[in-house]
Design an enzyme around this catalytic site. Structure first.
Site, PDB file in Angstrom:
ATOM      1  N   ASP A   1       0.727  -1.090  -0.190  1.00 34.97           N
ATOM      2  CA  ASP A   1       0.029   0.022  -0.005  1.00 34.97           C
ATOM      3  C   ASP A   1       0.810   1.324   0.092  1.00 34.97           C
ATOM      4  O   ASP A   1       1.846   1.324   0.636  1.00 34.97           O
ATOM      5  CB  ASP A   1      -0.778  -0.028   1.191  1.00 34.97           C
ATOM      6  CG  ASP A   1      -1.800   1.257   1.265  1.00 34.97           C
ATOM      7  OD1 ASP A   1      -2.854   1.208   0.488  1.00 34.97           O
ATOM      8  OD2 ASP A   1      -1.558   1.897   2.189  1.00 34.97           O
TER       9      ASP A   1
ATOM     10  N   GLU B   1      13.441 -15.918  -0.321  1.00 32.49           N
ATOM     11  CA  GLU B   1      13.978 -16.915   0.468  1.00 32.49           C
ATOM     12  C   GLU B   1      12.681 -17.820   0.521  1.00 32.49           C
ATOM     13  O   GLU B   1      12.850 -18.959   0.934  1.00 32.49           O
ATOM     14  CB  GLU B   1      14.241 -16.271   1.777  1.00 32.49           C
ATOM     15  CG  GLU B   1      15.390 -15.479   1.839  1.00 32.49           C
ATOM     16  CD  GLU B   1      15.775 -14.993   3.159  1.00 32.49           C
ATOM     17  OE1 GLU B   1      15.429 -15.384   4.009  1.00 32.49           O
ATOM     18  OE2 GLU B   1      16.532 -14.023   3.214  1.00 32.49           O
TER      19      GLU B   1
END
Length: 537
Positions: A199, A259
């Site tokens: 956002d 990851e």
């Protein structure tokens, strides 16, 4: 990495308004869980859930008090885990909102930061001394109206808030703040979310020198997503946002996300030149996978500007991958915004087809598949602080946030057993899911059919785009993937139109659910609100 998000259709769920499960008039996570089969049946690829974190709800969840807690009105962490598992079982990816530019004024970080100038979190937010006359440090403005600075008497300083005073801006120039935010993101990545919608992504950092913004020239267009009468449009926003240091932090976030596998990071951009900023954030060498802006969320659909809008992302090998939406929780519903109060179903269907045939990742907002019009919310029932600040010129965002109408058996529309936090308009009852499921010609039935059809057209999902025609309410383009070229043409008017056919048609594509055009000599004749699809040489 599968890059599943390229060409994906992502269904936005605004939790407060989707489905209430505990009769408090507010939607919640168990309610979303109940409706996961419905969402999966639409044929979308993922859901994006707007904020459900613990919050005082001044801005309805975009003011986060605790990043790791579900607000009790929405349920519990266990409810989220059940929702996530159910979505994955139904083949849906789950993207959640992550608000990294600011927190709630009630967040423990801010509560500590505001006490003194020497506490451990004294510079976790953007603090500044007043000017000699006691006024704010500079001329920066809030997007929600008024100055972007509020006085804190305990520190005898101002703090920055690009939105409401209850949403203080974090100081991401402080590496401790960056690490703290990365830790909050890891919490949700470890729970198994498939990505974040970031956002206010270009609001992450400010000019450290706090230089005032210059005035906006009279001929300059307004900032994307900001109403013309908002004083925010009187400045060029050079120093209060979109700083180059933000990209370094987002690269760090991208490395962390990698990851956890095939995670997507999506930027929401609101800037003076949103398309340029989209390229910086999600183009060649940009830190994020994709970005979307308010470029196609304006008051009108100017089809003549579509080629210009898409040009910065013309070649995915050089310019990255965009995302597009016609509706969301911040703008009035597209059926009304572009089609008027009585937009016909045929127009609503065509908008869904046009949107989902554009090159990029696609956002559908809850109720868009029903062709819902914008709701008229009386002043005494307005909840949106943005609307309360600018009423009557701008009534706020409540008209697109009213409860999802599931059936027309009672005035609560199957959303709840009590009055909802916002009213359900009568015209929405007539367009409920239950009413439309029984009608094979409804907007809902069309959406399901068209998205199934689209899934069989890989060129529409991944191909490049070249515009052939972008006249007023008439759009034609090709999508090309390898050796296959697919031509698509759309007539957004209620009168017949025609467009030149510059290619030899190899195969017309039917069974898409729209009124189909036909070839007449060297032109495509399109019926009112009709479309034409073909593979061409």
């Amino acid at each position: 990495m599968s890059d599943w998000w390229r060409g994906a259709v992502i269904y936005q769920i605004y939790p407060r308004s989707f489905q209430d499960s505990n009769a408090d008039g507010i939607g919640d996570l168990p309610g979303i869980l109940r409706r996961i089969p419905y969402v999966a049946q639409l044929g979308v690829d993922a859901i994006w859930i707007s904020p459900f974190y613990r919050s005082p709800m001044v801005d309805f969840g975009y003011d986060i008090e605790d990043y790791r807690e579900v607000d009790p009105i929405f349920g519990t962490l266990k409810d989220f885990d059940l929702l996530l598992a159910a979505a994955h079982r139904h083949g849906l990816k789950v993207i959640i909102d992550m608000v990294l530019s600011h927190t709630s004024i009630r967040h423990r970080w801010f509560q500590e930061s505001r006490r003194t100038r020497i506490n451990p979190k004294h510079d976790w937010y953007v603090w500044a001394d007043p000017r000699p006359d006691g006024t704010a440090p500079n001329n920066w403005l809030s997007m929600f109206g008024g100055p972007a600075w509020t006085w804190e008497p305990r520190r005898e300083q101002y703090y920055l808030h690009n939105f409401l005073p209850e949403q203080p801006d974090l100081n991401l120039h402080n590496h401790e703040v960056q690490e703290a935010l990365i830790t909050e993101c890891r919490f949700w990545l470890e729970r198994g979310v498939d990505g974040f919608r970031l956002d206010a992504c270009n609001f992450l950092m400010h000019d450290p020198l706090l230089r005032s913004n210059p005035p906006r020239p009279p001929e300059a267009p307004p900032t994307d997503g900001v109403k013309p009468n908002n004083p925010y449009n009187r400045q060029l926003h050079i120093y209060d946002k979109t700083q180059p240091e933000s990209l370094d932090f987002l690269r760090y976030l991208r490395n962390v996300a990698q990851e956890y596998g095939d995670i997507v990071l999506i930027a929401e951009i609101a800037a003076d030149d949103s398309l340029k900023v989209m390229q910086e954030y999600a183009g060649l060498g940009g830190p994020l996978h994709t970005a979307y802006s308010f470029a196609l969320l304006g008051e009108t659909l100017d089809t003549q500007l579509l080629p210009e809008t898409f040009f910065p992302f013309h070649d995915s090998r050089r310019h990255g991958w965009p995302s597009w939406a016609f509706s969301n929780h911040d703008v009035s519903r597209v059926a009304t915004r572009w089609g008027g109060r009585d937009a016909p179903d045929a127009y609503c269907k065509l908008l869904i087809a046009l949107l989902t045939c554009l090159r990029g990742s696609i956002f559908l907002y809850q109720g868009e598949e029903l062709g819902l019009p914008e709701a008229d919310v009386p002043y005494e029932q307005i909840k949106d602080p943005y609307g309360l600040n600018f009423f009557p010129d701008f009534p706020g965002r409540d008209g697109c946030r009213t409860p999802m109408p599931w059936d027309d058996n009672d005035r609560h529309a199957g959303f709840s057993t009590v009055d909802g936090w916002l009213p359900v308009p009568n015209e929405h009852l007539r367009r409920s899911v239950g009413a439309q499921e029984a009608d094979p010609n409804s907007v809902l039935s069309f959406t399901r059919k068209f998205l199934r059809w689209r899934h069989g057209q890989e060129t529409l999902i991944l191909g490049g785009i070249d515009f052939l025609t972008a006249e007023s309410n008439l759009v034609a383009f090709t999508r090309t993937l390898g050796e296959e070229k697919l031509l698509a043409a759309f007539n957004l008017e209620d009168t017949p139109r025609s467009v030149a056919l510059p290619y030899q048609v190899r195969e017309e594509l039917n069974n898409h659910g729209l009124d189909a055009g036909e070839i007449l000599d060297d032109r495509i004749a399109l019926p009112p609100f009709g479309a034409f699809f073909a593979l061409v040489e």
